[in-house]
Design a protein around this motif. Structure first.
Motif, mmCIF file in Angstrom:
data_model
loop_
_atom_site.group_PDB
_atom_site.id
_atom_site.type_symbol
_atom_site.label_atom_id
_atom_site.label_comp_id
_atom_site.label_asym_id
_atom_site.label_seq_id
_atom_site.Cartn_x
_atom_site.Cartn_y
_atom_site.Cartn_z
ATOM 1 N N ASN A 1 0.825 -1.210 0.000
ATOM 2 C CA ASN A 1 0.000 0.000 0.000
ATOM 3 C C ASN A 1 0.861 1.264 0.000
ATOM 4 O O ASN A 1 0.599 2.219 0.740
ATOM 5 N N ALA A 2 1.870 1.256 -0.841
ATOM 6 C CA ALA A 2 2.765 2.407 -0.947
ATOM 7 C C ALA A 2 2.324 3.328 -2.075
ATOM 8 O O ALA A 2 1.690 2.897 -3.040
ATOM 9 N N THR A 3 2.704 4.596 -1.967
ATOM 10 C CA THR A 3 2.440 5.577 -3.017
ATOM 11 C C THR A 3 3.751 6.270 -3.374
ATOM 12 O O THR A 3 4.400 6.859 -2.507
ATOM 13 N N LEU A 4 4.139 6.158 -4.642
ATOM 14 C CA LEU A 4 5.334 6.837 -5.139
ATOM 15 C C LEU A 4 4.901 7.896 -6.140
ATOM 16 O O LEU A 4 4.203 7.596 -7.111
ATOM 17 N N ILE A 5 5.326 9.134 -5.904
ATOM 18 C CA ILE A 5 5.003 10.239 -6.796
ATOM 19 C C ILE A 5 6.306 10.958 -7.154
ATOM 20 O O ILE A 5 7.042 11.394 -6.265
ATOM 21 N N ASN A 6 6.578 11.049 -8.449
ATOM 22 C CA ASN A 6 7.815 11.682 -8.913
ATOM 23 C C ASN A 6 9.029 10.956 -8.346
ATOM 24 O O ASN A 6 9.852 11.537 -7.620
ATOM 25 N N ALA A 7 9.143 9.689 -8.679
ATOM 26 C CA ALA A 7 10.250 8.867 -8.188
ATOM 27 C C ALA A 7 11.166 8.472 -9.334
ATOM 28 O O ALA A 7 10.703 8.093 -10.412
ATOM 29 N N THR A 8 12.472 8.549 -9.089
ATOM 30 C CA THR A 8 13.469 8.110 -10.057
ATOM 31 C C THR A 8 14.435 7.166 -9.375
ATOM 32 O O THR A 8 15.037 7.512 -8.357
ATOM 33 N N PHE B 1 2.179 3.914 -8.352
ATOM 34 C CA PHE B 1 3.341 4.670 -8.805
ATOM 35 C C PHE B 1 2.847 5.720 -9.802
ATOM 36 O O PHE B 1 2.170 5.390 -10.769
ATOM 37 N N VAL B 2 3.203 6.977 -9.575
ATOM 38 C CA VAL B 2 2.818 8.064 -10.471
ATOM 39 C C VAL B 2 4.083 8.844 -10.838
ATOM 40 O O VAL B 2 4.797 9.327 -9.950
#
Length: 272
Positions: free
Chosen positions: A149-156, A172-173
């Motif tokens: 239940n993780a949220t990644l926004i603007n991840a590299t 992932f966004v």
């Protein structure tokens, strides 16, 4: 040495702990401005409402530590290790982490905002209900770990290696993976939007109920991919190779495939 002690409602400024050993200590409502830790060891330490600004830690280790309802802002760490740590409702904001190792660690209900991890190693990590916003990871090694239940926004992420890694019910966004190498990578009930995968190799990957919208896969190889109930929308694939793929209940719409190779592949009950 500090041992068998409790600190309650303590505020510090320009405090440096150098060559300190801390054992069986509880810090409650601890705040630190320009707080530094150097060449120190913390064992069985509990932090509750620990707030720091300009926090630095170098060549130090935490063993069996617990941190709850804490915030660390504008800081950095170098050559820090954690073993048996438990982080709950803790946020890291505007932080850089260099040469950091986590083993048998739990992160829950926390966030990483504007952070960079370089040379990060994670062994037996469980991360649940954690937000990663503006996250940069360089040279990651993740082994026997789970993301729930993780949220990644603007991840590299660049040069990541995953071994026995599972992603469950996560979003992932605007996520980019470059030079990923993965063995036994599993994702279940997840969504990737604006996802880019470049120059990567995945062996024994399993995708179940995965949705990908608006993405690119470039120069990537899948070996023994198992995919079921997956949906791809507006995805571009360049120079992708699938060896030994088994795809069931697969759905694709508005796709572009260029220089793609399938070998020993089964596709059934699917729509293109």
């Amino acid at each position: 040495m500090i041992q068998n002690s409790t600190f309650v409602h303590v505020s510090t400024a320009n405090w440096t702990q150098n060559n300190v050993s801390v054992q069986n200590v509880t810090f409650m409502h601890l705040s630190g401005l320009n707080y530094s830790v150097v060449n120190s060891t913390f064992y069985n330490v509990t932090y509750f409402k620990f707030v720091t600004v300009n926090f630095t830690a170098n060549h130090s280790q935490w063993l069996n530590s617990t941190t709850k309802m804490s915030v660390h802002m504008n800081g950095s760490t170098n050559n820090v290790s954690y073993f048996g740590s438990n982080w709950t409702t803790t946020s890291f904001i505007n932080m850089t982490f260099l040469n950091e190792t986590h083993e048998h660690t739990i992160w829950e209900n926390g966030s990483f905002i504007n952070v960079t991890f370089t040379n990060f190693t994670a062994l037996n990590i469980t991360s649940k209900n954690v937000w990663f916003v503006n996250y940069t990871g360089i040279n990651h090694t993740i082994i026997n770990s789970t993301l729930i239940n993780a949220t990644l926004i603007n991840a590299t992420l660049i040069n990541a290696t995953y071994v026995n890694f599972m992603v469950l019910k996560s979003s992932f966004v605007n996520a980019t993976e470059i030079n990923m190498t993965a063995w036994n990578y599993t994702t279940v009930d997840s969504t990737w939007v604006n996802f880019t995968l470049i120059n990567s190799t995945l062996v024994n990957a399993t995708y179940t109920n995965l949705s990908i919208a608006n993405g690119t896969m470039n120069s990537t190889m899948f070996v023994n991919l198992t995919s079921s109930s997956t949906k791809y929308f507006n995805l571009t694939m360049f120079n992708v190779t699938l060896l030994g793929a088994n795809m069931t209940d697969h759905y694709e719409k508005d796709m572009l495939h260029v220089n793609e190779t399938h070998n020993d592949t089964m596709i059934q009950n699917s729509t293109f």
